[in-house]
Design a protein around this motif. Structure first.
Motif, PDB file in Angstrom:
ATOM      1  N   LEU A  66      -5.964 -12.824   7.889  1.00 23.69           N
ATOM      2  CA  LEU A  66      -5.583 -11.520   7.360  1.00 23.69           C
ATOM      3  C   LEU A  66      -4.087 -11.474   7.047  1.00 23.69           C
ATOM      4  CD1 LEU A  66      -6.346  -8.585   6.675  1.00 23.69           C
ATOM      5  CD2 LEU A  66      -5.930  -8.017   9.081  1.00 23.69           C
ATOM      6  N   LEU A  67      -3.270 -12.053   7.918  1.00 21.01           N
ATOM      7  CA  LEU A  67      -1.822 -12.079   7.670  1.00 21.01           C
ATOM      8  C   LEU A  67      -1.508 -12.813   6.365  1.00 21.01           C
ATOM      9  CD1 LEU A  67      -0.429 -12.829  11.247  1.00 21.01           C
ATOM     10  CD2 LEU A  67      -0.423 -10.647  10.031  1.00 21.01           C
ATOM     11  N   ARG A  68      -2.251 -13.876   6.088  1.00 21.01           N
ATOM     12  CA  ARG A  68      -2.037 -14.590   4.817  1.00 21.01           C
ATOM     13  C   ARG A  68      -2.443 -13.717   3.630  1.00 21.01           C
ATOM     14  NH1 ARG A  68      -3.760 -18.907   8.175  1.00 21.01           N
ATOM     15  NH2 ARG A  68      -5.915 -18.879   7.417  1.00 21.01           N
ATOM     16  N   HIS A  69      -3.492 -12.906   3.818  1.00 17.10           N
ATOM     17  CA  HIS A  69      -3.883 -11.967   2.755  1.00 17.10           C
ATOM     18  C   HIS A  69      -2.797 -10.911   2.539  1.00 17.10           C
ATOM     19  CE1 HIS A  69      -7.814 -13.581   2.000  1.00 17.10           C
ATOM     20  NE2 HIS A  69      -8.270 -13.328   3.215  1.00 17.10           N
ATOM     21  N   TYR A  70      -2.169 -10.433   3.611  1.00 19.82           N
ATOM     22  CA  TYR A  70      -1.051  -9.496   3.476  1.00 19.82           C
ATOM     23  C   TYR A  70       0.055 -10.125   2.624  1.00 19.82           C
ATOM     24  CZ  TYR A  70      -2.789  -6.627   7.463  1.00 19.82           C
ATOM     25  OH  TYR A  70      -3.511  -5.827   8.307  1.00 19.82           O
ATOM     26  N   GLU A  71       0.405 -11.367   2.955  1.00 16.81           N
ATOM     27  CA  GLU A  71       1.473 -12.061   2.225  1.00 16.81           C
ATOM     28  C   GLU A  71       1.094 -12.233   0.755  1.00 16.81           C
ATOM     29  OE1 GLU A  71       1.765 -15.606   4.494  1.00 16.81           O
ATOM     30  OE2 GLU A  71       2.837 -14.659   6.158  1.00 16.81           O
ATOM     31  N   GLN A  72      -0.185 -12.526   0.521  1.00 19.79           N
ATOM     32  CA  GLN A  72      -0.667 -12.687  -0.860  1.00 19.79           C
ATOM     33  C   GLN A  72      -0.513 -11.378  -1.643  1.00 19.79           C
ATOM     34  OE1 GLN A  72      -4.809 -13.771  -0.954  1.00 19.79           O
ATOM     35  NE2 GLN A  72      -5.019 -13.470  -3.162  1.00 19.79           N
ATOM     36  N   ALA A  73      -0.919 -10.260  -1.018  1.00 26.06           N
ATOM     37  CA  ALA A  73      -0.823  -8.957  -1.692  1.00 26.06           C
ATOM     38  C   ALA A  73       0.626  -8.588  -1.967  1.00 26.06           C
ATOM     39  CB  ALA A  73      -1.489  -7.880  -0.837  1.00 26.06           C
ATOM     40  N   ALA A  74       1.495  -8.831  -1.005  1.00 30.46           N
ATOM     41  CA  ALA A  74       2.904  -8.519  -1.180  1.00 30.46           C
ATOM     42  C   ALA A  74       3.517  -9.370  -2.292  1.00 30.46           C
ATOM     43  CB  ALA A  74       3.666  -8.734   0.128  1.00 30.46           C
ATOM     44  N   SER A  75       3.106 -10.631  -2.373  1.00 25.08           N
ATOM     45  CA  SER A  75       3.632 -11.523  -3.424  1.00 25.08           C
ATOM     46  C   SER A  75       3.176 -11.084  -4.809  1.00 25.08           C
ATOM     47  CB  SER A  75       3.173 -12.966  -3.174  1.00 25.08           C
ATOM     48  OG  SER A  75       3.685 -13.456  -1.959  1.00 25.08           O
TER      49      SER A  75
END
Length: 376
Positions: free
Chosen positions: A360-369
């Motif tokens: 999920l944290l990687r998905h957060y980073e993806q959305a922010a990017s």
């Protein structure tokens, strides 16, 4: 990262959405991220060490536990806008949005906050269950309007992801639910509890979950006359009184939590899940982690969770003769029950919440990017 978690259902209500949000907050805490929760209802002032903000809401007439934003949207939106602007999150985690989805997306858009929307509840399916086709179509239109504005929508299973895509919802990926393998384990099987469930040594066949109409728990009636079988219903809900009349020989435990729930689930011989509208089905995953084979309707997320003929059996939706036959197969073959239970435990034991929440944290980073690129 700073994460704003917005959920229209939260503590003190206990359900799948609340449970997954708690697990996410726990992981954010242990990985040293910062979070703030925004919730409808009457939530506690803090959870897992993070502040919880109470958004203005009212209860639906006759269903006070179901909260919706106050009738004047500007009031809820104004409060949320002010609090989010003050917190300045990197990402907004929108948990199972429906009634709150529109106001949240408008506020997030105005503040430039990327949104990861978590799809978890098949609202359109519930309407179909009651023959409300127009309402189901309208629900999908609303779901599309909310999720279509998110940087990323996370579905809990491949089947639910495919359904979202089929309804023209963009940017969908799969984020499964974790399981607490300490709380749900074969080690919690309890001989004394089993003796209370089945004093004459019957095979214990159980349902675990909320006793609501969409779960179709009354389908267990097809098992009521099986010799050597004791039905156990773990959970509570609005349908309990009717189900007690429909299943007079079943043992109803009421709502359980903590170690009592762990022991009850692990003490089943077979778990049956009859609800066709599950986007994932955490109760089935917890039974599997407890070493219990699952017989489930072959619909929704259960199709992805239960490995047919290895960790349990799937039966066609509405085919109660097949449900009965699958349960009879396991009741009559202890070796098969044990083998399937071992396979079920092996299948989910690596799906711990820390592993799932790291994804999920990687998905957060993806959305922010993605949001940063679009805003550049």
């Amino acid at each position: 990262m700073k994460i704003a978690v917005v959920s229209e259902t939260f503590l003190p209500s206990i359900n799948g959405v609340t449970g997954s949000v708690q697990q996410v907050l726990r992981h954010l805490s242990r990985t040293s991220h910062e979070a703030r929760v925004f919730a409808l209802g009457d939530p506690p002032p803090e959870c897992e060490g993070f502040d919880v903000v109470n958004l203005p809401s009212v209860g639906l007439p006759g269903h006070r536990h179901v909260r919706v934003p106050v009738p004047v949207p500007a009031v809820a939106s104004g409060s949320l806008h002010r609090r989010l602007a003050e917190f300045r999150p990197d990402v907004l985690h929108l948990a199972s949005p429906f009634t709150l989805g529109g106001p949240v997306m408008r506020v997030a858009g105005s503040l430039g906050i990327p949104v990861v929307a978590i799809y978890q509840t098949d609202v359109a399916g519930f309407f179909r269950r009651y023959g409300l086709t127009a309402a189901s179509t309208s629900a999908w239109r609303h779901i599309r309007s909310v999720h279509g504005r998110a940087q990323l929508t996370l579905a809990p299973s491949p089947t639910s992801a495919q359904e979202l895509v089929s309804h023209d919802i963009p940017r969908v990926e799969v984020w499964p639910r974790g399981v607490d393998t300490a709380a749900f384990s074969p080690t919690h099987r309890d001989a004394d509890l089993r003796a209370r469930f089945s004093p004459d040594g019957e095979v214990v066949v159980g349902f675990v979950g909320r006793l609501a109409a969409e779960k179709q728990v009354e389908d267990l009636a097809v098992l009521s006359d099986l010799p050597g079988v004791q039905l156990v219903v773990i959970g509570d809900g609005p349908e309990r009184e009717r189900l007690e009349r429909r299943l007079p020989g079943a043992h109803f435990t009421g709502s359980l939590s903590g170690l009592a729930l762990s022991r009850a689930v692990a003490s089943l011989d077979v778990m049956v899940h009859t609800g066709p509208f599950e986007t994932f089905c955490q109760a089935a995953q917890e039974a599997m982690a407890s070493g219990v084979p699952v017989v489930a309707v072959g619909a929704g997320g259960l199709r992805d969770l239960v490995d047919h003929s290895r960790t349990g059996w799937l039966y066609p939706q509405g085919d109660l003769a097949a449900l009965r036959a699958r349960v009879v197969d396991l009741v009559g073959d202890q070796a098969k029950r044990v083998a399937m239970g071992v396979a079920a435990h092996q299948a989910v034991r690596a799906r711990t919440w820390p592993v799932v929440c790291d994804r999920l944290l990687r998905h957060y980073e993806q959305a922010a990017s993605v949001a940063a690129v679009r805003g550049a």
